[in-house]
Design an enzyme around this catalytic site. Structure first.
Site, PDB file in Angstrom:
ATOM      1  N   GLY A  94       0.827  -1.210   0.000  1.00  0.00           N
ATOM      2  CA  GLY A  94       0.000   0.000   0.000  1.00  0.00           C
ATOM      3  C   GLY A  94       0.852   1.247   0.000  1.00  0.00           C
ATOM      4  O   GLY A  94       2.065   1.195   0.176  1.00  0.00           O
ATOM      5  N   ASP A 256       4.093  -4.532  -7.547  1.00  0.00           N
ATOM      6  CA  ASP A 256       3.481  -3.312  -7.011  1.00  0.00           C
ATOM      7  C   ASP A 256       4.009  -2.067  -7.728  1.00  0.00           C
ATOM      8  O   ASP A 256       3.540  -0.967  -7.474  1.00  0.00           O
ATOM      9  CB  ASP A 256       3.717  -3.195  -5.499  1.00  0.00           C
ATOM     10  CG  ASP A 256       5.180  -3.300  -5.128  1.00  0.00           C
ATOM     11  OD1 ASP A 256       5.813  -4.295  -5.521  1.00  0.00           O
ATOM     12  OD2 ASP A 256       5.702  -2.386  -4.467  1.00  0.00           O
TER      13      ASP A 256
HETATM   14  P1  AMP Z   1       9.019   1.005  -3.508  1.00  0.00           P
HETATM   15  O1  AMP Z   1      10.135   0.023  -3.431  1.00  0.00           O
HETATM   16  O2  AMP Z   1       9.459   2.434  -3.523  1.00  0.00           O
HETATM   17  O3  AMP Z   1       8.056   0.695  -4.606  1.00  0.00           O
HETATM   18  O4  AMP Z   1       8.216   0.882  -2.146  1.00  0.00           O
HETATM   19  C1  AMP Z   1       7.718  -0.323  -1.668  1.00  0.00           C
HETATM   20  C2  AMP Z   1       6.748  -0.070  -0.530  1.00  0.00           C
HETATM   21  O5  AMP Z   1       7.412   0.602   0.544  1.00  0.00           O
HETATM   22  C3  AMP Z   1       5.569   0.794  -0.895  1.00  0.00           C
HETATM   23  O6  AMP Z   1       4.434   0.259  -0.266  1.00  0.00           O
HETATM   24  C4  AMP Z   1       5.936   2.143  -0.374  1.00  0.00           C
HETATM   25  O7  AMP Z   1       4.805   2.924  -0.078  1.00  0.00           O
HETATM   26  C5  AMP Z   1       6.711   1.786   0.876  1.00  0.00           C
HETATM   27  N1  AMP Z   1       7.667   2.837   1.277  1.00  0.00           N
HETATM   28  C6  AMP Z   1       8.763   3.220   0.605  1.00  0.00           C
HETATM   29  N2  AMP Z   1       9.394   4.217   1.252  1.00  0.00           N
HETATM   30  C7  AMP Z   1       8.672   4.497   2.358  1.00  0.00           C
HETATM   31  C8  AMP Z   1       8.794   5.439   3.436  1.00  0.00           C
HETATM   32  N3  AMP Z   1       9.797   6.311   3.504  1.00  0.00           N
HETATM   33  N4  AMP Z   1       7.841   5.414   4.390  1.00  0.00           N
HETATM   34  C9  AMP Z   1       6.827   4.552   4.342  1.00  0.00           C
HETATM   35  N5  AMP Z   1       6.659   3.649   3.360  1.00  0.00           N
HETATM   36  C10 AMP Z   1       7.557   3.612   2.370  1.00  0.00           C
HETATM   37 MG    MG Z   2       6.413   1.238  -5.356  1.00  0.00          MG
END
Ligand code: AMP
Ligand code: MG
Length: 497
Positions: A94, A256
């Site tokens: 999410g 995702d």
């Molecule tokens: P990503 O690898 O950037 O696609 O992120 C994977 C998951 O980690 C997603 O659900 C993002 O919303 C969550 N996420 C990434 N960075 C953060 C952050 N700084 N704080 C909270 N959730 C994060």
């Molecule tokens: Mg992502």
């Protein structure tokens, strides 16, 4: 007497994703930040969205872009999704740091979601802080806007602001918020979220929403859901081909991070290749090269297989029939990708009426580039000029062993001669598909260092300006076209979350 004040409404949001059942998302407002400051508003995009760029850049606008002011309209929310991360299924991901404000209809009549990335914690933040560091925000801004300028489907960057706060990463870094615009933020993982919960109704509602929004042509099909899946597969095949044709490596093709709309999303450790090597990996977290350049078509196919698994109950009530439908659509992916990729390669070589053996000629060039450490972008750009003036040296110099290129060029010239056609027109057609400028990693790094360490956004502005016209020769900016010097080469990129 109450004075009538001019409306300061910056966004007039229409109802969008919030019409789906409450279990698809969590209602949440952005968390205000200490001292928002505007970095940039994307004026052209704002106007295309029917927004007033001046209002966006005003004090109230910047407060909105930072999450310090709530829109009167719209339903702020964080979307729920699941996903396979490097092959491992995570049932609950999410938006952990992105908040969807709402959607608008652009001048072309298309609905576009507006989301703040880095806007504070949500129920999906897990251990994250919900924030974004300045570097990755600027990187996403530049790379996504370059993709758009290259004509590749992508989410866009409407604005970026600094927060006046620090975020803790391996060291404290200035925080920022990116305003992202997307046809929708629905991912393969959004379907997986419902599938993992056995929520057939949720899958159906989401599929109907996606059909209405992105694939209205599926409505009239004998099996609308199979048609939907087929169209998603076709768009992904085209998208990945377009990435491959400009040397783009996404870096984190988790389910995702793959939209169902066919737009590129989630610019993390992404990179454009300098020297062409099929196996190139930049991402520091991709130790096994799962998302290496040449693996991208296979990984897209893998992701689409996960999507098919989520959609199965919609294809048919009979499980065997559903699997058959899914398989037959999936089986078309490789040929679709190859067709799109080969056609693109032929255009890159100036072969405007392709013949069956042209693909082999193109792949042979790529192999020679790979052995000779030839710069991907400059090689193809140079071919356009060569099509006009027969001076092989400019391109040959890019190859460690120029004879390897020359031998290929003889065959290419012969093929061009057989095809006929006007050399001027050919060069123009080639230059229209072979960019002179890509966001070179060393320039992106340099731009980030200037902003993060010195508070200077001039390199960011300059890079964006050059990259907004990637197919034009801009002799004054040849520095931006050049590959890195050996000491400037960036070997690894980071997620930076
Ligand atoms: P990503 O690898 O950037 O696609 O992120 C994977 C998951 O980690 C997603 O659900 C993002 O919303 C969550 N996420 C990434 N960075 C953060 C952050 N700084 N704080 C909270 N959730 C994060
Ligand atoms: Mg992502």
């Amino acid at each position: 007497m109450t004075a009538l004040t001019e409306s300061t409404e910056i966004f007039a949001f229409e109802p969008g994703y919030a019409r789906l059942p409450e279990r698809s998302f969590a209602r949440i407002q952005p968390t205000p930040v200490a001292a928002p400051q505007l970095i940039r508003v994307n004026k052209n995009l704002a106007e295309h969205l029917g927004l007033d760029p001046e209002k966006l850049a005003s004090t109230e606008g910047v407060e909105m872009l930072a999450g310090n002011r709530t829109a009167a309209s719209g339903d702020a929310l964080a979307m729920a999704y699941a996903g396979h991360q490097f092959g491992q299924f995570v049932p609950q991901l999410g938006d952990g740091r992105a908040i969807l404000l709402g959607e608008v209809t652009d001048r072309a009549g298309m609905k576009r979601e507006i989301q703040l990335k880095g806007a504070g914690p949500t129920p999906f933040s897990r251990r994250g802080d919900g924030r974004a560091a300045l570097g990755p925000v600027l990187r996403e801004y530049v790379v996504s806007e370059t993709m758009a300028a290259l004509g590749i489907p992508t989410t866009r960057a409407l604005a970026a602001v600094t927060t006046g706060e620090y975020v803790m990463r391996d060291r404290p870094l200035p925080g920022a918020v990116l305003t992202r615009v997307a046809a929708s933020h629905i991912r393969v993982g959004t379907f997986q979220f419902f599938a993992a919960r056995g929520d057939g109704e949720g899958i159906k509602l989401l599929a109907d929403y996606v059909i209405a929004r992105h694939y209205p042509d599926a409505v009239g099909a004998a099996n609308p859901y199979a048609a939907l899946f087929d169209m998603i597969v076709a768009r992904q095949a085209d998208l990945i081909a377009q990435w491959m044709l400009v040397g783009f490596i996404h870096g984190v093709m988790n389910t995702d991070n793959m939209t169902v709309s066919g737009e590129t999303i989630d610019y993390g450790p992404c990179a454009f290749m300098d020297a062409y090597h099929a196996g190139t990996v930049y991402s520091s977290i991709d130790a096994r090269g799962r998302y290496a350049f040449s693996n991208q078509p296979a990984m897209a196919h893998w992701n689409l297989t996960r999507l098919a698994e989520s959609l199965l109950p919609l294809f048919s009530a009979d499980e065997d029939a559903a699997v058959k439908t899914a398989q037959s659509v999936l089986d078309r992916f490789p040929a679709r990708f190859e067709a799109s990729y080969s056609a693109g390669l032929c255009r890159k070589l100036g072969l405007l009426t392709p013949r069956p053996d042209d693909t082999a000629l193109a792949l042979d060039l790529l192999e020679r580039m790979d052995r000779n450490n030839a710069d991907f972008t400059l090689t193809f750009r140079g071919l356009g000029d060569l099509a006009l003036a027969p001076d092989e040296s400019a391109v040959g110099d890019l190859f460690a062993d120029r004879k390897d290129f020359d031998a290929w060029a003889v065959r290419w010239r012969q093929r061009l001669a057989e095809g006929g056609g006007d050399p001027q027109a050919r060069r123009a057609a080639m230059h229209a598909v072979n960019p002179a400028f890509i966001p070179r990693n060393h320039l992106v790094e340099e731009m980030i260092v200037a902003a993060v360490d010195n508070g200077s956004f001039q390199p960011f502005e300059q890079l964006l300006a050059v990259l907004s016209r990637p197919y034009e020769d801009q002799p004054a900016f040849s520095r931006y076209a050049n590959p890195p010097q050996p000491h400037e080469i960036v070997h690894q990129t980071f997620c930076g979350t």
